[in-house]
Design an enzyme around this catalytic site. Structure first.
Site, mmCIF file in Angstrom:
data_model
loop_
_atom_site.group_PDB
_atom_site.id
_atom_site.type_symbol
_atom_site.label_atom_id
_atom_site.label_comp_id
_atom_site.label_asym_id
_atom_site.label_seq_id
_atom_site.Cartn_x
_atom_site.Cartn_y
_atom_site.Cartn_z
ATOM 1 C CE LYS A 94 -4.305 -1.722 0.467
ATOM 2 N NZ LYS A 94 -4.172 -3.041 0.997
ATOM 3 C CD GLU A 116 -10.287 3.985 0.450
ATOM 4 O OE1 GLU A 116 -10.249 5.208 0.205
ATOM 5 O OE2 GLU A 116 -9.484 3.172 -0.039
ATOM 6 C CB SER A 379 0.122 -8.238 -1.316
ATOM 7 O OG SER A 379 -0.710 -9.075 -0.532
HETATM 8 C C1 LIG Z 1 -5.126 -4.164 0.870
HETATM 9 C C2 LIG Z 1 -4.412 -5.387 0.679
HETATM 10 C C3 LIG Z 1 -4.729 -6.267 -0.382
HETATM 11 C C4 LIG Z 1 -5.886 -6.054 -1.304
HETATM 12 O O1 LIG Z 1 -5.870 -4.855 -2.026
HETATM 13 P P1 LIG Z 1 -5.461 -4.789 -3.554
HETATM 14 O O2 LIG Z 1 -5.744 -3.388 -3.944
HETATM 15 O O3 LIG Z 1 -6.318 -5.771 -4.285
HETATM 16 O O4 LIG Z 1 -4.032 -5.126 -3.641
HETATM 17 C C5 LIG Z 1 -3.949 -7.397 -0.557
HETATM 18 N N1 LIG Z 1 -2.922 -7.669 0.270
HETATM 19 C C6 LIG Z 1 -2.598 -6.873 1.312
HETATM 20 C C7 LIG Z 1 -1.459 -7.249 2.189
HETATM 21 C C8 LIG Z 1 -3.325 -5.714 1.545
HETATM 22 O O5 LIG Z 1 -3.005 -4.922 2.576
#
Ligand SMILES: *Cc1c(COP(=O)(O)O)cnc(C)c1O
Length: 395
Positions: A94, A116, A379
């Site tokens: 993020k 948000e 992610s």
């Molecule tokens: C917010 C988040 C997601 C999902 O959001 P995307 O916009 O689809 O990437 C996935 N993995 C993590 C660790 C997140 O914090």
């Protein structure tokens, strides 16, 4: 034509998806944002500021890490590499986007930042960058999510942000997003709205995906360096689509790289398989695929991970599905929890529950005949989820 992933001529359109479905009062703000974004991209000074922050504040580049024990456990014929966005400051991809957007807000002279958040990761990332620059920060978060993700609420407070609970609907991300849009409409002169995924009206989907493309850019160079070839498959979990697009955009022009988005298959309580099972509809300012009931109302969604239970998805991912460039897969809550435990035990990596969905899909993926080399976007990290794990996962 299948595989044609280019923009159509209308700005902000991805095939039939995208656009700007917003109240009239927001149109000048979106135009101003699009203009500022275009100017920033043309300014080498902006890129230089962004690079320094991504390196020194966020910790880029993140490593590409081979998961050999996971490969062995899955009996995988293909090497599996993890793009370690979990190692980024504040614990998820993020931050790439919030750094970019807050720099843009500063350029536009806006000193009041709103956002948000679902799992809280975007709120934390926004609050951290606002602290860095001394900006006022207000984060809208569903009351249910505030309970599920308490450590992230604490982090936002420590960074000096105000967290405002959204108490409508199911009190999750969708409701927080609606509240943030209401705030923006009321305060549009002074306020910059940092959207946390590749969703919303033009120019947000392009803006957010653009700032996340650093993931795929690095991953492409790193896999070529490590293996001397491109991956056969790039895999990422999909909530709104920002980490997935960030990775995929590094390989969009390589037709030999299959792109796989893994959505929340949920449980008997529901799912969030927007790409796989959604129909075209408008949510939060854009046309995209959307989970709807028979009357076209937004359907309730469910996932064990707070970052994936969103009924919409970004327009570019929806278009990539329309054009057969992207495969939409899903992992259930139970599969994600098992994969979460696997990655902890096998690799010493504690993934976010969102990320665990992408990991979970590997079990099926490595059985497919044409899998030769896999890059998965890790992610984020799962420390935020520890308070909320079911007992069968925590021994
Ligand atoms: C917010 C988040 C997601 C999902 O959001 P995307 O916009 O689809 O990437 C996935 N993995 C993590 C660790 C997140 O914090």
């Amino acid at each position: 034509m299948p595989g044609d992933t280019t923009l159509t001529r209308r700005p902000g359109r991805f095939g039939r998806h995208g656009g700007q479905y917003v109240p009239e009062t927001l149109m000048p703000a979106l135009a101003e944002l699009a203009r500022a974004h275009t100017e920033a991209l043309a300014d080498p000074g902006f890129a230089a500021d962004l690079d320094v922050l991504l390196r020194d504040f966020a910790g880029r580049p993140t490593p590409l890490d081979r998961a050999r024990r996971l490969e062995a456990a899955l009996d995988s014929p293909a090497p599996i590499y993890l793009k370690r966005e979990d190692l980024l400051h504040t614990g998820a991809h993020k931050l790439n986007n919030t750094i970019g957007q807050v720099l843009l807000a500063r350029r536009m002279g806006k000193r009041r930042i709103i956002a948000e958040t679902g799992a809280g990761q975007h709120g934390v990332a926004t609050a951290a960058v606002c602290a860095r620059f001394g900006l006022e920060c207000i984060v809208y978060m569903g009351e249910t999510d505030m309970q599920r993700q308490r450590p992230n609420v604490q982090r936002m407070h420590l960074f000096g942000a105000e967290v405002r609970p959204a108490r409508t609907g199911r009190r999750t991300l969708q409701d927080a997003t609606s509240e943030a849009i209401r705030d923006w409409v009321a305060n549009v002169e002074t306020t910059y709205y940092v959207i946390g995924s590749a969703v919303g009206p033009h120019p947000y989907p392009e803006l957010v995906a653009g700032f996340q493309t650093v993931i795929g850019g690095e991953a492409r160079a790193q896999i070529l360096d490590a293996e001397g070839r491109l991956p056969s498959h790039a895999v990422a979990c999909v909530g709104g689509g920002s980490n997935a697009l960030g990775l995929f955009r590094g390989f969009l022009d390589d037709p030999e790289v299959a792109l796989v988005g893994v959505e929340a298959g949920g449980s008997a309580d529901g799912h969030a398989r927007t790409l796989g099972l959604g129909d075209p509809g408008v949510l939060h300012g854009a046309m995209s695929l959307l989970l709807q009931d028979e009357d076209g109302q937004v359907a309730p969604v469910h996932s064990v991970s707070a970052g994936l239970d969103y009924p919409g998805v970004g327009p570019q991912l929806a278009h990539l599905v329309d054009t057969f460039r992207l495969v939409a897969a899903a992992a259930t809550d139970a599969e994600a929890l098992a994969a979460f435990a696997d990655l902890c035990r096998l690799e010493g990596i504690l993934p976010a529950l969102e990320t665990a969905h992408a990991i979970a899909h590997l079990r099926a993926l490595v059985r497919e005949p044409d899998v030769r080399l896999v890059v998965v976007n890790c992610s984020g990290r799962g420390d935020k989820d520890l308070d909320h794990l079911p007992e069968e996962v925590t021994p």
